[in-house]
Design a protein around this motif. Structure first.
Motif, short mmCIF file in Angstrom:
data_model
loop_
_atom_site.label_atom_id
_atom_site.label_comp_id
_atom_site.label_asym_id
_atom_site.label_seq_id
_atom_site.Cartn_x
_atom_site.Cartn_y
_atom_site.Cartn_z
N MET A 1 0.87 -1.19 0.00
CA MET A 1 0.00 0.00 0.00
C MET A 1 0.90 1.24 0.00
SD MET A 1 -3.57 -0.54 1.14
CE MET A 1 -3.81 0.29 2.70
N GLN A 2 0.40 2.30 -0.59
CA GLN A 2 1.16 3.53 -0.64
C GLN A 2 0.27 4.68 -0.22
OE1 GLN A 2 2.44 3.29 -4.74
NE2 GLN A 2 0.61 4.35 -5.47
N ALA A 3 0.87 5.70 0.37
CA ALA A 3 0.11 6.83 0.87
C ALA A 3 0.93 8.10 0.73
CB ALA A 3 -0.29 6.61 2.33
N VAL B 1 -2.55 12.22 6.17
CA VAL B 1 -2.12 11.18 5.24
C VAL B 1 -3.32 10.75 4.41
CG1 VAL B 1 -1.08 8.90 4.99
CG2 VAL B 1 -0.35 10.40 6.85
N VAL B 2 -3.14 10.75 3.10
CA VAL B 2 -4.22 10.34 2.20
C VAL B 2 -3.78 9.15 1.37
CG1 VAL B 2 -5.23 12.65 2.08
CG2 VAL B 2 -3.53 11.95 0.37
N ALA B 3 -4.76 8.42 0.88
CA ALA B 3 -4.47 7.27 0.04
C ALA B 3 -3.89 7.73 -1.30
CB ALA B 3 -5.75 6.47 -0.21
N TRP B 4 -3.01 6.93 -1.85
CA TRP B 4 -2.37 7.21 -3.12
C TRP B 4 -2.63 6.01 -4.03
CZ3 TRP B 4 3.69 7.36 -3.72
CH2 TRP B 4 4.01 7.61 -5.06
N PRO B 5 -3.70 6.10 -4.84
CA PRO B 5 -4.04 4.97 -5.71
C PRO B 5 -2.92 4.68 -6.70
CG PRO B 5 -5.82 6.55 -5.61
CD PRO B 5 -4.63 7.21 -4.98
N VAL B 6 -2.77 3.42 -7.01
CA VAL B 6 -1.75 3.02 -7.99
C VAL B 6 -2.03 3.71 -9.31
CG1 VAL B 6 -0.85 1.06 -9.29
CG2 VAL B 6 -1.38 0.81 -6.86
N GLU C 1 2.87 0.42 4.77
CA GLU C 1 2.70 1.48 3.79
C GLU C 1 4.03 2.11 3.37
OE1 GLU C 1 -1.51 3.77 4.15
OE2 GLU C 1 0.01 4.31 5.62
#
Lengths: 157, 59
Positions: free
Chosen positions: A1-3, A28-33, A66
């Motif tokens: 997972m990345q953020a 911190v926010v989600a970082w979609p692929v 993450e």
């Protein structure tokens, strides 16, 4: 997972201030692929009601499962964060450093922010566009040793 | 066999900094509870998912 972690900061009356969410050490926010990180970061700032004048990635680190990419977001001193956020004067912090064979045991947001400001000092010297945008920042950044983008928590090489 | 929609993972970050992630049902429940308990807001499922970002499933 990345953020993506966003560290909003501003300069007011000769002091540096950070904007911090109420229920987390940092925002911190989600970082979609496949999504461009700078667009995700800018959208998040707009959603928070703030328009950054400078937005730059400063470091990345592994936090649990993450991969976290950190952005520093310089905002105007007149920016109004969400009502629950806190405005905190920035204090200096020692950077977390590992030794030759092991990373540091933990990396706090204060340390990430310290590096981000060192990177801002580097950008101010290296990038004419950012130097123009941060015209009044020379005094507050004077004591920050300029550092390039780096991985935090890696082995000392 | 489960389809990709039922196994898709989602992540939400609230304006206050609180985060949650998981399958759709888990995220909706967590966001609704967070809205009620922390912000005194009653959210619908649609509202809860409006800020959700799809993430790849854990390997």
């Amino acid at each position: 997972m990345q953020a993506i972690e966003i560290l909003p900061v501003f300069l007011r009356k000769g002091h540096l201030w950070s904007l911090c969410p109420e229920h987390a050490d940092s925002f911190v926010v989600a970082w979609p692929v496949g999504a461009q990180p700078e667009k995700i970061t800018e959208q998040a700032m707009v959603h928070l009601g703030m328009q950054p004048t400078v937005l730059h990635s400063t470091s990345w680190r592994q936090a649990g499962k993450e991969l976290v990419l950190t952005y520093i977001a310089v905002v105007p001193p007149s920016s109004v964060p969400p009502p629950s956020w806190q405005i905190v004067e920035i204090a200096r912090s020692e950077l977390a450093r590992g030794d030759a064979t092991a990373p540091p045991s933990s990396i706090g947001v204060a340390q990430v922010q310290e590096h981000a400001l060192r990177h801002l000092a580097w950008l101010r010297k290296d990038d004419p566009a950012i130097a123009r945008l941060l015209d009044g920042w020379s005094l507050v950044l004077a004591d920050y040793v300029p550092e390039p983008f780096r991985a935090l928590g890696g082995l000392a090489l | 066999m489960q389809d990709s929609e039922s196994t898709r993972q989602w992540q939400v970050t609230c304006v206050c900094g609180w985060r949650t992630s998981g399958a759709r049902g888990e995220v909706v429940s967590a966001v609704i509870a967070h809205g009620r308990d922390t912000h005194s807001q009653d959210l619908t499922e649609e509202q809860a998912m409006s800020q959700a970002v799809p993430m790849p499933a854990d390997e």
